[in-house]
Write an enzyme that holds these catalytic residues in place. Structure first.
Site, PDB file in Angstrom:
ATOM      1  N   ASN A  90       0.865  -1.189   0.000  1.00 50.39           N
ATOM      2  CA  ASN A  90       0.000   0.000   0.000  1.00 50.39           C
ATOM      3  C   ASN A  90       0.905   1.244   0.000  1.00 50.39           C
ATOM      4  OD1 ASN A  90      -2.244   1.945   1.761  1.00 50.39           O
ATOM      5  ND2 ASN A  90      -2.804   0.892  -0.102  1.00 50.39           N
ATOM      6  N   HIS A 109       6.704   5.792   1.832  1.00 50.17           N
ATOM      7  CA  HIS A 109       7.567   4.683   1.384  1.00 50.17           C
ATOM      8  C   HIS A 109       8.506   5.166   0.277  1.00 50.17           C
ATOM      9  CE1 HIS A 109       3.856   2.321   2.677  1.00 50.17           C
ATOM     10  NE2 HIS A 109       4.807   1.818   3.429  1.00 50.17           N
ATOM     11  N   LEU A 165       1.606  10.246   6.869  1.00 51.90           N
ATOM     12  CA  LEU A 165       1.118   9.279   5.886  1.00 51.90           C
ATOM     13  C   LEU A 165       1.261   7.865   6.457  1.00 51.90           C
ATOM     14  CD1 LEU A 165       2.336  10.577   2.411  1.00 51.90           C
ATOM     15  CD2 LEU A 165       0.339  11.235   3.752  1.00 51.90           C
TER      16      LEU A 165
END
Ligand code: PAF
Length: 277
Positions: A28, A33, A180
């Site tokens: 996801n 990331h 996030l």
């Protein structure tokens, strides 16, 4: 970008590679990331991002099955970020038989997240050790968003003398201040509006510490109250030392504010480093 699904294929592919960085994720993929991939790229010749939703680190079966799995979109985002390899094994590639051996992390793993998610870090350490053994990276990148996890992984690498340099990536935030997280997709519209309050409550503590206040217990209590008044179920909002995540003593100056609270059905965590004047 190469997509590899099996341990044997990855080993074969990486056989002659040196200076490999590993970015372990559960997928996801979001901008947080991608910033870790970017940091990995700057510190290696070759980046392997792993995507594996690790059953061992979930306390509730529902949380594991509901965890967002978005492989096709993840591939596109990682490709755009110039990631070199995505390693996305199936469960029986990582756990061909029921796992018998575990990494049992020390005291630091029993508090904060460990108190609310017993054995969570045992599952994290076990799979991270396994991923390290499979990828054999020289560098591995973890986000400060999971501050306690980062501290525990650093300890793991040191204690087992693993030849891996651990790099820590800064937390990426939405404009609202919300950190996030893959879990944010579970927030409905009104929860999305409320969610940045976790960060704001921590910011109040940050400002107080910056102005010389050291009454940490009062600050923690006020932050908890503020969140509870707005409908959160608060697990903790605390000030701890950056090294060891201990209760601060008089001589400490470098702190991290750590928070975990549930909004609706979604449990969020966040943290903020701060040094006193
Ligand atoms: O931070 C995560 O996404 C996971 O805990 C990790 C490090 C990939 C291990 O499953």
């Amino acid at each position: 970008m190469k997509i590899i699904r099996h341990v044997t294929d990855l080993r074969e592919f990486l056989e002659k590679s040196t200076n490999v960085a590993c970015v372990p994720t559960m997928g996801n993929i979001h901008a947080g990331h991608l910033s870790l991939v970017d940091l990995a790229k700057k510190n290696s010749d070759f980046v392997v991002t792993t995507i594996f939703v690790n059953r061992l680190q979930f306390n509730q079966a529902g949380d594991f099955t509901d965890y967002p799995r978005t492989l096709e979109e993840d591939f596109k985002k990682l490709e755009k970020a110039n990631n070199d390899i995505v390693f996305c094994p199936e469960e029986n590639d990582i756990y061909p038989q029921k796992q018998q051996y575990f990494i049992d992390p020390p005291k630091i793993a029993k508090k904060l997240e460990g108190r609310f998610r017993p054995d969570h870090f045992r599952g994290v350490c076990t799979v991270v050790m396994k991923l390290f053994n499979i990828v054999q990276p020289q560098v591995a990148v973890f986000g400060k968003k999971d501050y306690q996890q980062l501290a525990i992984i650093k300890g793991l690498v040191k204690d087992f003398a693993l030849p891996i340099r651990i790099l820590s990536g800064e937390t990426v935030r939405a404009q609202s201040g919300l950190a996030l997280s893959s879990r944010n997709v579970r927030l409905n519209q009104s929860e999305l509006k409320e969610a940045p309050r976790l960060r704001s409550a921590m910011q109040i503590i940050y400002d107080a510490i910056k102005s010389g206040d050291r009454n940490f217990v009062a600050m923690e209590y006020a932050a908890g109250e503020l969140l509870a008044r707005h409908g959160w179920k608060v697990d903790y909002v605390v000030v701890r030392t950056q090294v060891g995540l201990l209760r601060p003593s008089e001589k400490d100056k470098n702190f991290v504010i750590l928070g975990a609270a549930t909004l609706g059905k979604t449990r969020l965590i966040d943290d903020l480093e701060v040094s006193s004047p």
